[in-house]
Scaffold this motif. Structure first.
Motif, PDB file in Angstrom:
ATOM      1  N   MET A 179       0.850  -1.172   0.000  1.00 19.00           N
ATOM      2  CA  MET A 179       0.000   0.000   0.000  1.00 19.00           C
ATOM      3  C   MET A 179       0.892   1.230   0.000  1.00 19.00           C
ATOM      4  N   LYS A 180       0.391   2.305  -0.506  1.00 15.83           N
ATOM      5  CA  LYS A 180       1.135   3.560  -0.539  1.00 15.83           C
ATOM      6  C   LYS A 180       0.909   4.338   0.757  1.00 15.83           C
ATOM      7  N   LEU A 181       1.897   5.108   1.139  1.00  9.17           N
ATOM      8  CA  LEU A 181       1.804   5.903   2.363  1.00  9.17           C
ATOM      9  C   LEU A 181       0.603   6.835   2.334  1.00  9.17           C
ATOM     10  N   TYR A 182       0.291   7.403   1.165  1.00  9.39           N
ATOM     11  CA  TYR A 182      -0.832   8.344   1.080  1.00  9.39           C
ATOM     12  C   TYR A 182      -2.186   7.671   1.280  1.00  9.39           C
ATOM     13  N   ASP A 183      -2.238   6.323   1.296  1.00  5.28           N
ATOM     14  CA  ASP A 183      -3.491   5.606   1.527  1.00  5.28           C
ATOM     15  C   ASP A 183      -3.794   5.398   3.014  1.00  5.28           C
ATOM     16  N   LEU A 184      -2.830   5.663   3.880  1.00  7.15           N
ATOM     17  CA  LEU A 184      -3.033   5.462   5.315  1.00  7.15           C
ATOM     18  C   LEU A 184      -3.908   6.554   5.918  1.00  7.15           C
ATOM     19  N   LYS A 185      -4.570   6.207   7.008  1.00 10.22           N
ATOM     20  CA  LYS A 185      -5.336   7.196   7.770  1.00 10.22           C
ATOM     21  C   LYS A 185      -4.436   7.786   8.835  1.00 10.22           C
ATOM     22  N   LYS A 186      -4.715   9.021   9.218  1.00  9.83           N
ATOM     23  CA  LYS A 186      -3.926   9.692  10.249  1.00  9.83           C
ATOM     24  C   LYS A 186      -3.880   8.850  11.516  1.00  9.83           C
ATOM     25  N   GLY A 187      -2.684   8.697  12.061  1.00 10.06           N
ATOM     26  CA  GLY A 187      -2.503   7.928  13.282  1.00 10.06           C
ATOM     27  C   GLY A 187      -2.205   6.456  13.060  1.00 10.06           C
ATOM     28  N   ALA A 188      -2.264   5.978  11.813  1.00  9.09           N
ATOM     29  CA  ALA A 188      -1.989   4.566  11.524  1.00  9.09           C
ATOM     30  C   ALA A 188      -0.518   4.257  11.767  1.00  9.09           C
ATOM     31  N   LEU A 189      -0.238   3.040  12.240  1.00 12.73           N
ATOM     32  CA  LEU A 189       1.134   2.585  12.443  1.00 12.73           C
ATOM     33  C   LEU A 189       1.573   1.804  11.215  1.00 12.73           C
ATOM     34  N   PHE A 190       2.827   1.992  10.814  1.00 10.72           N
ATOM     35  CA  PHE A 190       3.317   1.332   9.608  1.00 10.72           C
ATOM     36  C   PHE A 190       4.811   1.088   9.668  1.00 10.72           C
ATOM     37  N   LYS A 191       5.263   0.200   8.784  1.00  6.90           N
ATOM     38  CA  LYS A 191       6.679  -0.048   8.534  1.00  6.90           C
ATOM     39  C   LYS A 191       6.948   0.270   7.071  1.00  6.90           C
ATOM     40  N   LEU A 192       8.161   0.688   6.762  1.00  6.59           N
ATOM     41  CA  LEU A 192       8.552   0.918   5.380  1.00  6.59           C
ATOM     42  C   LEU A 192       8.756  -0.420   4.671  1.00  6.59           C
ATOM     43  N   SER A 193       8.229  -0.555   3.454  1.00  8.36           N
ATOM     44  CA  SER A 193       8.432  -1.757   2.647  1.00  8.36           C
ATOM     45  C   SER A 193       9.601  -1.591   1.692  1.00  8.36           C
ATOM     46  N   GLU A 194      10.094  -0.379   1.571  1.00 11.68           N
ATOM     47  CA  GLU A 194      11.209  -0.054   0.676  1.00 11.68           C
ATOM     48  C   GLU A 194      11.938   1.150   1.258  1.00 11.68           C
ATOM     49  N   GLY A 246       1.423  10.888  10.266  1.00  7.57           N
ATOM     50  CA  GLY A 246       0.887  12.197  10.630  1.00  7.57           C
ATOM     51  C   GLY A 246      -0.018  12.747   9.546  1.00  7.57           C
ATOM     52  N   ALA A 247       0.577  13.267   8.465  1.00  5.52           N
ATOM     53  CA  ALA A 247      -0.207  13.864   7.386  1.00  5.52           C
ATOM     54  C   ALA A 247       0.661  14.018   6.147  1.00  5.52           C
ATOM     55  N   ILE A 248      -0.003  14.188   5.004  1.00  5.17           N
ATOM     56  CA  ILE A 248       0.670  14.495   3.749  1.00  5.17           C
ATOM     57  C   ILE A 248       0.816  16.006   3.664  1.00  5.17           C
ATOM     58  N   ASP A 249       2.006  16.449   3.283  1.00  5.09           N
ATOM     59  CA  ASP A 249       2.276  17.880   3.129  1.00  5.09           C
ATOM     60  C   ASP A 249       2.962  18.068   1.779  1.00  5.09           C
ATOM     61  N   TYR A 263       9.927  12.221  10.871  1.00  5.56           N
ATOM     62  CA  TYR A 263      10.489  11.781   9.597  1.00  5.56           C
ATOM     63  C   TYR A 263       9.609  12.270   8.456  1.00  5.56           C
ATOM     64  N   TYR A 264      10.238  12.576   7.336  1.00  4.60           N
ATOM     65  CA  TYR A 264       9.537  13.054   6.144  1.00  4.60           C
ATOM     66  C   TYR A 264       9.807  12.086   5.005  1.00  4.60           C
ATOM     67  N   PHE A 265       8.799  11.271   4.659  1.00  5.51           N
ATOM     68  CA  PHE A 265       8.922  10.291   3.588  1.00  5.51           C
ATOM     69  C   PHE A 265       8.102  10.747   2.382  1.00  5.51           C
ATOM     70  N   ALA A 266       8.550  10.354   1.188  1.00  2.00           N
ATOM     71  CA  ALA A 266       7.775  10.645  -0.016  1.00  2.00           C
ATOM     72  C   ALA A 266       6.396  10.004   0.121  1.00  2.00           C
ATOM     73  N   ALA A 267       5.371  10.714  -0.302  1.00  4.12           N
ATOM     74  CA  ALA A 267       3.993  10.251  -0.128  1.00  4.12           C
ATOM     75  C   ALA A 267       3.718   8.947  -0.865  1.00  4.12           C
ATOM     76  N   TRP A 268       4.472   8.633  -1.907  1.00  6.30           N
ATOM     77  CA  TRP A 268       4.238   7.433  -2.717  1.00  6.30           C
ATOM     78  C   TRP A 268       5.039   6.209  -2.224  1.00  6.30           C
TER      79      TRP A 268
END
Length: 64
Positions: A1-16, A36-39, A53-58
């Motif tokens: 799934m893409k980071l931009y598909d998550l809801k605020k507050g969701a916990l995740f790990k990087l797949s790449e 947190g949010a997409i900016d 941390y600031y990750f690319a939204a995709w």
């Protein structure tokens, strides 16, 4: 799934390795982050170390 598909507050790990802005911390795939949010083309998330941390939204992620 893409980071931009998550809801605020969701916990995740990087797949790449994530693209980040210059001089921003890289983050590691084994860590768990709180979304947190997409900016624009980047998002901000909080790592388990309390750092922002600031990750690319995709970036591919795995929700945990």
């Amino acid at each position: 799934m893409k980071l931009y598909d998550l809801k605020k507050g969701a916990l995740f790990k990087l797949s790449e390795p994530a693209q980040v802005p210059p001089d921003a911390p890289q983050g590691v795939q084994e860590d768990i982050y709180k979304f947190g949010a997409i900016d624009g083309m980047y998002s901000w998330s909080i790592g388990s170390d309390g750092e922002r941390y600031y990750f690319a939204a995709w970036t591919e992620v795995e929700e945990v």
